[in-house]
Scaffold this active site. Structure first.
Site, PDB file in Angstrom:
ATOM      1  CD  GLN A 150      -3.198   3.650   0.323  1.00  0.00           C
ATOM      2  OE1 GLN A 150      -2.080   3.235   0.323  1.00  0.00           O
ATOM      3  NE2 GLN A 150      -3.898   3.997  -0.882  1.00  0.00           N
TER       4      GLN A 150
ATOM      5  CB  ALA B 132       6.853   1.826   0.058  1.00  0.00           C
TER       6      ALA B 132
ATOM      7  CB  VAL C 199      -0.871  -0.070   1.384  1.00  0.00           C
ATOM      8  CG1 VAL C 199      -1.999  -1.197   0.961  1.00  0.00           C
ATOM      9  CG2 VAL C 199      -0.243  -0.072   2.603  1.00  0.00           C
ATOM     10  CB  SER C 200       0.538   4.520  -1.517  1.00  0.00           C
ATOM     11  OG  SER C 200       0.485   3.970  -2.786  1.00  0.00           O
ATOM     12  CB  THR C 201      -0.406   6.537   2.787  1.00  0.00           C
ATOM     13  OG1 THR C 201      -1.915   5.910   2.772  1.00  0.00           O
ATOM     14  CG2 THR C 201      -0.276   7.071   1.494  1.00  0.00           C
TER      15      THR C 201
END
Length: 137
Positions: free
Chosen positions: A13, A35, A8-10
């Site tokens: 999430q 990341a 996941v990006s953040t």
């Protein structure tokens, strides 16, 4: 062995959906990262790559969880292929260990090469047009 990778990006999430799908797909081990897709440092992916052996497969929930771009995705899958490791994407139903999956992957590769060629042609045409106007580039 099937090795799962989820990203996941953040931190806000959740990895839950991806991890559940990877478990249902039969992954023996699952590695994760929080990341942005643009970041090259992914310790979870590195750990997954260390575990993978010839005949194994790296499994992701969706293609964009592995690659930052189509070119990066192709490079990553080709690196796995060179080691005798397969690749599966659950959402797109791609499995490079099957003939159909290989076909889809080759189509992606051909499209990426086509895109690179178009960019090169446009760049060269732009440089030529600038030269014709007396500019140096």
């Amino acid at each position: 062995m099937l090795v799962g990778y989820a990203r996941v990006s953040t931190p806000s999430q959740s990895l839950d959906l991806q991890i559940k799908a990877l478990k249902e797909a039969g992954c023996d081990k699952i590695f994760t990262d929080i990341a942005s897709g643009a970041k090259t440092a992914r310790p979870g992916l590195k750990d997954a790559e260390l575990v993978l052996r010839e005949g194994d497969a790296l499994v992701v929930w969706k293609l964009d969880r592995l690659g930052r771009s189509i070119q990066h995705l192709i490079e990553s899958i080709n690196a796995l292929k060179e080691k005798g490791i397969g690749f599966r994407s659950l959402q797109e139903a791609i499995d490079t260990q099957t003939s159909g999956g290989k076909l889809v992957f080759h189509i992606f590769s051909a499209l990426a090469e086509f895109e690179r060629d178009l960019i090169r042609e446009r760049t060269n045409a732009g440089l030529e047009a600038a030269r014709a106007r007396g500019k140096k580039g």
